[in-house]
Design an enzyme around this catalytic site. Structure first.
Site, PDB file in Angstrom:
ATOM      1  N   GLY A 134       0.765  -1.196   0.075  1.00  6.06           N
ATOM      2  CA  GLY A 134      -0.025  -0.137  -0.019  1.00  6.06           C
ATOM      3  C   GLY A 134       0.697   1.410  -0.069  1.00  6.06           C
ATOM      4  O   GLY A 134       0.637   2.179  -0.731  1.00  6.06           O
ATOM      5  N   THR A 135       1.881   1.302   0.689  1.00 10.64           N
ATOM      6  CA  THR A 135       2.558   2.512   0.948  1.00 10.64           C
ATOM      7  C   THR A 135       3.434   2.881  -0.319  1.00 10.64           C
ATOM      8  O   THR A 135       3.257   3.863  -1.007  1.00 10.64           O
ATOM      9  CB  THR A 135       3.798   2.156   1.906  1.00 10.64           C
ATOM     10  OG1 THR A 135       3.315   1.993   3.090  1.00 10.64           O
ATOM     11  CG2 THR A 135       4.946   3.456   2.041  1.00 10.64           C
TER      12      THR A 135
ATOM     13  N   ASN B 152      -7.767   4.070   8.774  1.00 15.73           N
ATOM     14  CA  ASN B 152      -7.144   2.880   9.704  1.00 15.73           C
ATOM     15  C   ASN B 152      -7.421   2.924  11.104  1.00 15.73           C
ATOM     16  O   ASN B 152      -7.323   1.722  11.744  1.00 15.73           O
ATOM     17  CB  ASN B 152      -5.769   2.762   9.228  1.00 15.73           C
ATOM     18  CG  ASN B 152      -4.758   3.979   9.185  1.00 15.73           C
ATOM     19  OD1 ASN B 152      -5.436   4.872   8.500  1.00 15.73           O
ATOM     20  ND2 ASN B 152      -3.921   4.017  10.077  1.00 15.73           N
TER      21      ASN B 152
ATOM     22  N   GLN C 198      -7.577   0.246   3.822  1.00 13.37           N
ATOM     23  CA  GLN C 198      -8.298  -0.293   4.536  1.00 13.37           C
ATOM     24  C   GLN C 198      -9.939  -0.818   4.360  1.00 13.37           C
ATOM     25  O   GLN C 198     -10.581  -1.441   5.276  1.00 13.37           O
ATOM     26  CB  GLN C 198      -8.851   0.640   6.006  1.00 13.37           C
ATOM     27  CG  GLN C 198      -7.264   0.535   6.617  1.00 13.37           C
ATOM     28  CD  GLN C 198      -6.891  -0.514   7.228  1.00 13.37           C
ATOM     29  OE1 GLN C 198      -7.746  -1.437   7.608  1.00 13.37           O
ATOM     30  NE2 GLN C 198      -5.380  -0.752   7.904  1.00 13.37           N
TER      31      GLN C 198
ATOM     32  N   SER D 146      -3.572  -3.069  -0.503  1.00 11.43           N
ATOM     33  CA  SER D 146      -2.332  -3.828   0.075  1.00 11.43           C
ATOM     34  C   SER D 146      -2.982  -5.270   0.211  1.00 11.43           C
ATOM     35  O   SER D 146      -3.993  -5.598   0.821  1.00 11.43           O
ATOM     36  CB  SER D 146      -2.181  -3.268   1.505  1.00 11.43           C
ATOM     37  OG  SER D 146      -1.172  -3.822   1.991  1.00 11.43           O
TER      38      SER D 146
ATOM     39  N   HIS E  14      -1.780  -7.630   2.500  1.00 14.12           N
ATOM     40  CA  HIS E  14      -1.686  -8.382   3.796  1.00 14.12           C
ATOM     41  C   HIS E  14      -2.854  -7.811   4.759  1.00 14.12           C
ATOM     42  O   HIS E  14      -2.917  -8.298   5.625  1.00 14.12           O
ATOM     43  CB  HIS E  14      -0.374  -7.994   4.498  1.00 14.12           C
ATOM     44  CG  HIS E  14      -0.058  -6.488   5.006  1.00 14.12           C
ATOM     45  ND1 HIS E  14      -0.083  -6.480   6.265  1.00 14.12           N
ATOM     46  CD2 HIS E  14       0.293  -5.600   4.307  1.00 14.12           C
ATOM     47  CE1 HIS E  14       0.449  -4.733   6.585  1.00 14.12           C
ATOM     48  NE2 HIS E  14       0.308  -4.551   5.291  1.00 14.12           N
TER      49      HIS E  14
ATOM     50  N   THR F 151      11.459  -7.153 -11.468  1.00 17.19           N
ATOM     51  CA  THR F 151      10.823  -8.586 -11.681  1.00 17.19           C
ATOM     52  C   THR F 151       9.841  -8.516 -10.681  1.00 17.19           C
ATOM     53  O   THR F 151      10.130  -8.299  -9.427  1.00 17.19           O
ATOM     54  CB  THR F 151      11.929  -9.563 -11.599  1.00 17.19           C
ATOM     55  OG1 THR F 151      12.947  -9.374 -12.582  1.00 17.19           O
ATOM     56  CG2 THR F 151      11.199 -11.015 -11.679  1.00 17.19           C
TER      57      THR F 151
ATOM     58  N   CYS G  98       5.350   6.379  20.267  1.00 16.93           N
ATOM     59  CA  CYS G  98       5.932   6.608  21.482  1.00 16.93           C
ATOM     60  C   CYS G  98       7.085   7.351  21.099  1.00 16.93           C
ATOM     61  O   CYS G  98       8.218   6.730  20.435  1.00 16.93           O
ATOM     62  CB  CYS G  98       6.264   5.299  22.232  1.00 16.93           C
ATOM     63  SG  CYS G  98       7.129   5.801  23.514  1.00 16.93           S
TER      64      CYS G  98
HETATM   65  N1  PLP Z   1      -2.870   3.166   3.812  1.00 19.62           N
HETATM   66  C1  PLP Z   1      -3.476   2.706   4.691  1.00 19.62           C
HETATM   67  C2  PLP Z   1      -4.859   3.316   5.122  1.00 19.62           C
HETATM   68  C3  PLP Z   1      -3.076   1.717   5.803  1.00 19.62           C
HETATM   69  O1  PLP Z   1      -3.814   1.298   6.439  1.00 19.62           O
HETATM   70  C4  PLP Z   1      -1.870   1.155   5.538  1.00 19.62           C
HETATM   71  C5  PLP Z   1      -1.232   0.157   6.566  1.00 19.62           C
HETATM   72  O2  PLP Z   1      -1.616   0.199   7.637  1.00 19.62           O
HETATM   73  C6  PLP Z   1      -1.104   1.391   4.313  1.00 19.62           C
HETATM   74  C7  PLP Z   1      -1.508   2.380   3.485  1.00 19.62           C
HETATM   75  C8  PLP Z   1       0.136   1.057   4.146  1.00 19.62           C
HETATM   76  O3  PLP Z   1       0.092  -0.281   3.361  1.00 19.62           O
HETATM   77  P1  PLP Z   1       1.341  -1.304   3.457  1.00 19.62           P
HETATM   78  O4  PLP Z   1       1.579  -1.859   4.935  1.00 19.62           O
HETATM   79  O5  PLP Z   1       0.760  -2.284   2.440  1.00 19.62           O
HETATM   80  O6  PLP Z   1       2.455  -0.715   3.015  1.00 19.62           O
END
Ligand code: PLP
Length: 382
Positions: free
Chosen positions: A69-70, A148, A176, A196, A198, A234, A323
């Site tokens: 996702g990032t 999230n 999410q 994403s 996972h 790849t 933290c």
């Molecule tokens: N965007 C949202 C709303 C998320 O909750 C998350 C992960 O918690 C991400 C992006 C990032 O996804 P990834 O962990 O696959 O990089």
């Protein structure tokens, strides 16, 4: 262990692990190779693309696989800005995941004009504010589908209509929401959408960006021609295959009553905690949330103390607090919602999944309630 932290990550489904298995040794080929070994890997990747596309009502050729996702968020934002260098204004919200929020903060430091749309105390966004902020210099609007930390869902269709009216590209972080609520990119009119694996019982390190037909995007990496020239390198074939299987299963579940069961469990957890812990407050718009998430703030308590005590008793939950150097900062999301610090410090997120059982919730409830009451007594004594 009772795992109530599924917004952080989910357990990989057995079927997903099984689907990935042949792609480590038997089908180890490079999907870009012309020979048979390569073509078997290619077949795995393309089947996965079809499943991921089907989950969001997209054409498979509009799916670009990424490392998660990032990376999808980064490619959407940086790729759009690079393709439209004349425009220097970005609109996002004050409650985005750090993958978008921190990137936009960095871009602001680098000279872009960034508008962070505000939310109300329930975490709701006013679409009229987006309309007021768009101007001729706006390169991109990036707004998440579901939050999230609170699960609150934004009105993507309405926001998309505004972006279309002004001809501004619209990116949605659906990490999410995907698999929990139905998404149809065609009906929503969204140009870019991040996913994403996972978060939907797929493997970590796999994700995708949906890139609609008319989107202009520049790759952020330089290399080969993979993924429509938008993401060279790849492909991580086993992870992509696992993502495809996770998307297939997620789509099946959306067609069933499973999420209604999960929402009922979530509601029960929330109601019973609030009945038995007088200083517990639900954070976020209860009427419009993903079915698996509740954010409960235990007034005057520290979330970290609760999480550690819960973990010692086998319950996994989380908080949005960071933290840093011994000082506990409430999350930027709760701050943006204007939640009082005394409440925000004690905010704990419980996030369920389709694997969560009634028995687990029944076991977790007395643990959560007694922990909160005990910590409150200690804090009064202290
Ligand atoms: N965007 C949202 C709303 C998320 O909750 C998350 C992960 O918690 C991400 C992006 C990032 O996804 P990834 O962990 O696959 O990089």
């Amino acid at each position: 262990m009772i795992y109530l932290d599924n917004n952080s990550t989910t357990q990989t489904a057995t079927q997903v692990v099984e689907a990935m298995q042949p792609f480590w040794r038997e089908n180890f080929g490079n999907p870009s190779s012309l020979h048979r070994a390569g073509q078997m890997a290619r077949h795995g990747v393309e089947t996965a693309r079809e499943h991921v596309a089907a989950l969001i009502g997209a054409r498979s050729r509009d799916i670009v696989f990424t490392s998660g996702g990032t990376e999808a968020d980064n490619l959407a934002i940086l790729g759009t800005l690079a393709a439209n260098p004349a425009k220097r204004h970005i609109i996002t919200t004050a409650v985005e995941h750090v993958a978008v929020f921190s990137l936009c903060e960095r871009l602001a430091k680098e000279g872009y004009r960034v508008t962070f749309l505000s939310v109300d105390q329930q975490g709701r966004l006013d679409p009229a504010e987006l309309e007021r902020c768009i101007d001729d210099d706006t390169a991109l609007v990036s707004i998440m589908h579901a939050n999230n930390e609170t699960g609150v869902i934004f009105p993507i269709e309405e926001l998309s209509t505004i972006c279309q009216k002004h001809g501004v590209p619209f990116h949605v972080d659906a990490v999410q929401s995907a698999g929990k609520i139905s998404i149809d990119v065609q009906a929503l009119g969204v140009g870019l959408l991040s996913l994403s694996a996972h978060k939907i019982h797929g493997p970590k390190g796999a994700g995708a960006l949906y890139v609609g037909r008319r989107m202009r995007l520049r790759s952020q990496l330089t290399g080969g021609h993979q993924e429509r020239d938008l993401r060279p390198g790849t492909e991580n074939v086993p992870a992509v295959v696992g993502f495809g299987e996770a998307a297939r299963l997620a789509r099946q579940r959306l067609a069933s009553q499973e999420w209604l069961r999960v929402a009922a469990l979530r509601d029960r957890l929330e109601r019973r905690i609030c009945e038995q812990v007088p200083f517990a407050h639900v954070v976020g718009d209860r009427a419009n949330r993903t079915p698996n998430t509740t954010n409960i703030a235990f007034e005057t308590l520290e979330a970290e103390a609760i999480l550690i005590a819960l973990s010692e008793q086998g319950v996994c939950a989380s908080s949005g607090s960071a933290c840093s150097s011994g000082s506990l900062e409430p999350s930027h999301v709760l701050k943006a919602m204007g939640i009082d610090e005394r409440i925000a410090h004690g905010a704990v997120r419980f996030s369920l999944s389709v694997d969560t059982t009634t028995q687990e919730i029944e076991q977790a409830l007395p643990i959560i309630v007694s922990t909160a009451l005990r910590l409150a007594r200690l804090s009064v004594l202290g």
